[in-house]
Design a protein around this motif. Structure first.
Motif, mmCIF file in Angstrom:
data_model
loop_
_atom_site.group_PDB
_atom_site.id
_atom_site.type_symbol
_atom_site.label_atom_id
_atom_site.label_comp_id
_atom_site.label_asym_id
_atom_site.label_seq_id
_atom_site.Cartn_x
_atom_site.Cartn_y
_atom_site.Cartn_z
ATOM 1 N N ILE A 1 40.628 39.848 37.727
ATOM 2 C CA ILE A 1 40.076 38.499 37.877
ATOM 3 C C ILE A 1 38.714 38.588 38.552
ATOM 4 N N PHE A 2 37.752 37.907 37.956
ATOM 5 C CA PHE A 2 36.390 37.854 38.477
ATOM 6 C C PHE A 2 36.183 36.456 39.055
ATOM 7 N N GLY A 3 36.100 36.357 40.367
ATOM 8 C CA GLY A 3 35.904 35.068 41.028
ATOM 9 C C GLY A 3 34.434 34.810 41.301
ATOM 10 N N VAL A 4 34.022 33.539 41.169
ATOM 11 C CA VAL A 4 32.628 33.164 41.387
ATOM 12 C C VAL A 4 32.535 31.963 42.317
ATOM 13 N N ASP A 5 31.682 32.110 43.338
ATOM 14 C CA ASP A 5 31.290 30.990 44.185
ATOM 15 C C ASP A 5 29.859 30.673 43.761
ATOM 16 N N PRO A 6 29.681 29.637 42.932
ATOM 17 C CA PRO A 6 28.378 29.430 42.293
ATOM 18 C C PRO A 6 27.294 28.900 43.224
ATOM 19 N N GLY A 7 26.075 29.221 42.849
ATOM 20 C CA GLY A 7 24.892 28.760 43.538
ATOM 21 C C GLY A 7 23.687 29.271 42.771
ATOM 22 N N PHE A 8 22.501 28.912 43.197
ATOM 23 C CA PHE A 8 21.345 29.503 42.530
ATOM 24 C C PHE A 8 20.513 30.321 43.507
ATOM 25 N N ALA A 9 20.613 30.054 44.798
ATOM 26 C CA ALA A 9 19.976 30.918 45.791
ATOM 27 C C ALA A 9 20.893 32.113 46.057
ATOM 28 N N ILE A 10 22.186 31.824 46.209
ATOM 29 C CA ILE A 10 23.195 32.866 46.422
ATOM 30 C C ILE A 10 24.415 32.528 45.572
ATOM 31 N N PRO B 1 36.777 41.985 33.170
ATOM 32 C CA PRO B 1 37.883 41.154 33.669
ATOM 33 C C PRO B 1 38.643 40.455 32.537
ATOM 34 N N ASP B 2 39.884 40.102 32.859
ATOM 35 C CA ASP B 2 40.719 39.340 31.928
ATOM 36 C C ASP B 2 40.433 37.857 32.045
ATOM 37 N N ALA B 3 39.895 37.446 33.188
ATOM 38 C CA ALA B 3 39.620 36.027 33.430
ATOM 39 C C ALA B 3 38.529 35.889 34.475
ATOM 40 N N MET B 4 37.825 34.759 34.388
ATOM 41 C CA MET B 4 36.875 34.387 35.432
ATOM 42 C C MET B 4 37.375 33.091 36.050
ATOM 43 N N ALA C 1 38.347 34.285 47.343
ATOM 44 C CA ALA C 1 39.360 33.234 47.493
ATOM 45 C C ALA C 1 39.629 32.545 46.160
ATOM 46 N N VAL C 2 38.584 32.305 45.381
ATOM 47 C CA VAL C 2 38.753 31.668 44.067
ATOM 48 C C VAL C 2 39.532 32.595 43.138
ATOM 49 N N ALA C 3 39.288 33.896 43.231
ATOM 50 C CA ALA C 3 40.031 34.861 42.421
ATOM 51 C C ALA C 3 41.509 34.893 42.826
ATOM 52 N N ILE C 4 41.768 34.869 44.133
ATOM 53 C CA ILE C 4 43.150 34.827 44.627
ATOM 54 C C ILE C 4 43.849 33.570 44.121
ATOM 55 N N CYS C 5 43.150 32.454 44.158
ATOM 56 C CA CYS C 5 43.695 31.190 43.668
ATOM 57 C C CYS C 5 44.155 31.347 42.224
ATOM 58 N N HIS C 6 43.313 31.945 41.393
ATOM 59 C CA HIS C 6 43.703 32.112 39.989
ATOM 60 C C HIS C 6 44.907 33.043 39.857
ATOM 61 N N ALA C 7 44.949 34.093 40.652
ATOM 62 C CA ALA C 7 46.099 35.006 40.598
ATOM 63 C C ALA C 7 47.387 34.257 40.899
ATOM 64 N N HIS C 8 47.374 33.443 41.935
ATOM 65 C CA HIS C 8 48.569 32.686 42.297
ATOM 66 C C HIS C 8 48.907 31.651 41.236
#
Length: 168
Positions: A3-12, A61-64, A146-153
């Motif tokens: 699982i590939f988790g993303v916390d989106p932004g454009f600066a970071i 990854p299998d999912a984002m 944390a977002v990746a963990i959320c998807h796993a659960h």
């Protein structure tokens, strides 16, 4: 499942890559993609796209999983984060990777067990659940994990529900 988790932004833009098998987590990678303020927005978005593409190619990854945009009082910030989200969604779609979106409330619920948990509580539980020696830094990387963990659960619960519904 990777699982590939993303916390989106454009600066970071934070990213976190985990493997989830047999109710166990293994961290594969995490970090941030940073763009400089003096760089024009279109070029910043290209940098995010290029770097995400490289990371997706490397980890396959299998999912984002991506955090949904939380409307805050600063419209300019919300729009800027929306640009980063759009790039992440597009990059995953072009790579053929299914995308799952979660609200901040869902992420906190999945990681801490309480949807109104504080940021520090979420970061601490990320450390504990992933068996890390310290809280991942910077915060954006911890949020992506944390977002990746959320998807796993969530995906684990969906599989269990499907099995029960099929009578297996």
């Amino acid at each position: 499942m990777i699982i590939f988790g993303v916390d989106p932004g454009f600066a970071i833009t934070g990213y976190g890559v985990i493997e989830y098998r047999n109710n166990r987590f293994r961290v594969l990678d995490y970090g941030v993609i940073e763009t400089e303020a003096k760089t024009e927005l279109p070029q910043r978005l290209c940098i995010i796209n290029d770097r995400l593409h490289e990371l997706l190619e490397r980890h396959k990854p299998d999912a984002m999983s991506v955090e949904e945009l939380f409307f805050n009082t600063n419209i300019k910030t919300a729009i800027a984060v929306g640009h980063g989200r759009g790039v992440a969604l597009l990059t995953a779609a072009k790579a053929g990777i299914p995308v799952y979106e979660y609200t901040p409330l869902q992420v906190k619920q999945a990681v801490v067990g309480y949807g109104r948990a504080k940021k520090e509580q979420v970061q601490y539980m990320v450390k504990v659940l992933l068996g890390l020696d310290s809280i991942p830094k910077p915060d954006d990387a911890a949020d992506a994990l944390a977002v990746a963990i959320c998807h796993a659960h969530r995906s684990g619960m969906q599989t269990q529900l499907r099995i029960r519904q099929d009578g297996l």
